[in-house]
Design a protein around this motif. Structure first.
Motif, PDB file in Angstrom:
ATOM      1  N   SER A   4       0.846  -1.190   0.000  1.00 25.63           N
ATOM      2  CA  SER A   4       0.000   0.000   0.000  1.00 25.63           C
ATOM      3  C   SER A   4       0.879   1.237   0.000  1.00 25.63           C
ATOM      4  O   SER A   4       2.068   1.164   0.279  1.00 25.63           O
ATOM      5  N   ALA A  63       0.658  -3.651   4.325  1.00 30.06           N
ATOM      6  CA  ALA A  63      -0.506  -3.451   5.187  1.00 30.06           C
ATOM      7  C   ALA A  63      -0.795  -4.646   6.094  1.00 30.06           C
ATOM      8  O   ALA A  63      -1.539  -4.521   7.061  1.00 30.06           O
ATOM      9  N   SER A  64      -0.184  -5.791   5.809  1.00 29.61           N
ATOM     10  CA  SER A  64      -0.364  -6.933   6.709  1.00 29.61           C
ATOM     11  C   SER A  64       0.554  -6.828   7.927  1.00 29.61           C
ATOM     12  O   SER A  64       0.366  -7.533   8.911  1.00 29.61           O
ATOM     13  N   SER A  67      -0.554  -0.941   9.638  1.00 22.43           N
ATOM     14  CA  SER A  67      -1.761  -0.405   9.001  1.00 22.43           C
ATOM     15  C   SER A  67      -1.621   1.082   8.701  1.00 22.43           C
ATOM     16  O   SER A  67      -0.787   1.786   9.281  1.00 22.43           O
ATOM     17  N   GLU A  69      -3.754   3.236   9.609  1.00 21.92           N
ATOM     18  CA  GLU A  69      -4.102   3.919  10.857  1.00 21.92           C
ATOM     19  C   GLU A  69      -2.892   4.017  11.803  1.00 21.92           C
ATOM     20  O   GLU A  69      -2.693   5.042  12.458  1.00 21.92           O
ATOM     21  N   GLU A  70      -2.080   2.972  11.865  1.00 21.38           N
ATOM     22  CA  GLU A  70      -0.861   3.034  12.687  1.00 21.38           C
ATOM     23  C   GLU A  70       0.111   4.080  12.137  1.00 21.38           C
ATOM     24  O   GLU A  70       0.730   4.831  12.903  1.00 21.38           O
ATOM     25  N   GLN A 106      -8.802   5.328   3.010  1.00 18.79           N
ATOM     26  CA  GLN A 106      -7.835   6.176   3.711  1.00 18.79           C
ATOM     27  C   GLN A 106      -8.480   7.501   4.123  1.00 18.79           C
ATOM     28  O   GLN A 106      -8.246   7.990   5.229  1.00 18.79           O
TER      29      GLN A 106
END
Length: 180
Positions: A4, A63-64, A67, A69-70, A106
């Motif tokens: 990502s 993204a695995s 994230s 958000e992180e 996003q």
């Protein structure tokens, strides 16, 4: 790998790049310019504030492992999202706080995070970070890439970037890349 992209602007890219480069799950971080009207701008042009671009970083991440958000959480920890067109002594639209969303997901996450910060007055002032759609990203000149790693004794790096890197190393020690 679930590759990502995230693009953040939050002051000088010399300060943002080393923060994110050290994180597990981050594949690459490229310093560059985004959000302006000039085609293929130079650093000198962007510094005038006339091109409309922000200094930014483009993060390619798995993204695995980490994230969006992180990454946003860390972004908000390492810059002041309450100052319009300014980070410390760096003043101008090129130093604005902005997120360039790659998709609707996003955008939703970014807007919700900012709403939460403002609702709980987390920063003591309203968050002015712009939430934008993706725009053309121009990589900065080669000498700006990995600037902190290549110039750790440079005064700006010591005074501004190093404390941000150290802050994330301390808070996210379990999320740092292992050296091998």
């Amino acid at each position: 790998m679930a590759e990502s992209i995230a693009i953040f602007a939050g002051g000088c890219f010399w300060c943002l790049e080393p923060v994110f480069s050290q994180l597990e799950g981050v594949e690459t971080v490229v310093s560059g310019y985004i959000g302006g009207q000039t085609l293929d701008p130079s650093y000198k042009e962007v510094c005038t504030g006339d091109t409309g671009h922000a200094e930014a970083i483009r993060i390619t991440f798995d993204a695995s492992l980490i994230s969006f958000e992180e990454l946003l959480e860390i972004f908000f920890l390492v810059h002041d999202p309450t100052t319009l067109n300014r980070q410390g002594h760096d003043i101008g639209t090129q130093y604005r706080s902005a997120i360039f969303c790659q998709d609707a997901g996003q955008r939703k996450i970014a807007e919700e995070v900012i709403q939460g910060f403002n609702a709980h007055n987390i920063f003591g002032a309203p968050v002015v970070t712009q939430v934008n759609d993706d725009a053309r990203f121009y990589p900065a000149e080669d000498y700006h890439q990995q600037y902190f790693s290549n110039n750790p004794q440079q005064p700006y790096c010591l005074a501004v970037a190093a404390p941000k890197v150290a802050k994330i190393r301390a808070k996210y020690a379990d999320r740092l890349k292992t050296l091998g």
